[in-house]
Design an enzyme around this catalytic site. Structure first.
Site, PDB file in Angstrom:
ATOM      1  N   ARG A  18       0.830  -1.212   0.000  1.00 43.79           N
ATOM      2  CA  ARG A  18       0.000   0.000   0.000  1.00 43.79           C
ATOM      3  C   ARG A  18       0.861   1.258   0.000  1.00 43.79           C
ATOM      4  NH1 ARG A  18      -3.398  -0.379   5.027  1.00 43.79           N
ATOM      5  NH2 ARG A  18      -1.534  -1.453   5.717  1.00 43.79           N
ATOM      6  N   ASN A  36      -6.184  -2.523   2.040  1.00 50.30           N
ATOM      7  CA  ASN A  36      -6.231  -3.975   2.105  1.00 50.30           C
ATOM      8  C   ASN A  36      -7.682  -4.422   2.132  1.00 50.30           C
ATOM      9  OD1 ASN A  36      -3.455  -4.308   2.263  1.00 50.30           O
ATOM     10  ND2 ASN A  36      -3.421  -4.426   4.482  1.00 50.30           N
TER      11      ASN A  36
END
Length: 91
Positions: A18, A36
């Protein structure tokens, strides 16, 4: 202007994926978000110039060291991003 939703699968959680996506997007002036998902995938929306969005998608397909990318699914979506790029909570 191009806007896409991306679902990336493989070993993409717990490897800095990320943060990697946020850095790639920010470096290219692409807005959006990344998070996520409970199923182990990572979801993102990217909004920006077509070439810049494609550059981020290409980077996402490679991932950071430690990641293993099995699949990147890209779907066009309506533009809806606010300025900047954020990491969101797990969905």
């Amino acid at each position: 202007m191009r806007s896409v939703r991306v679902i990336t699968s493989g070993r993409v959680q717990g490897v800095g994926y990320r943060w990697f996506v946020r850095e790639e997007a920010s470096a290219r002036g692409v807005d959006g978000w990344v998070r996520n998902r409970r199923d182990g995938t990572v979801e993102a929306e990217l909004h920006g110039a077509g070439a810049d969005v494609q550059a981020v998608l290409d980077s996402m397909a490679q991932g950071p060291s430690g990641a293993r990318i099995d699949d990147v699914r890209v779907t066009d979506v309506p533009a809806s991003a606010s300025p900047g790029f954020e990491i969101r909570a797990t969905a």
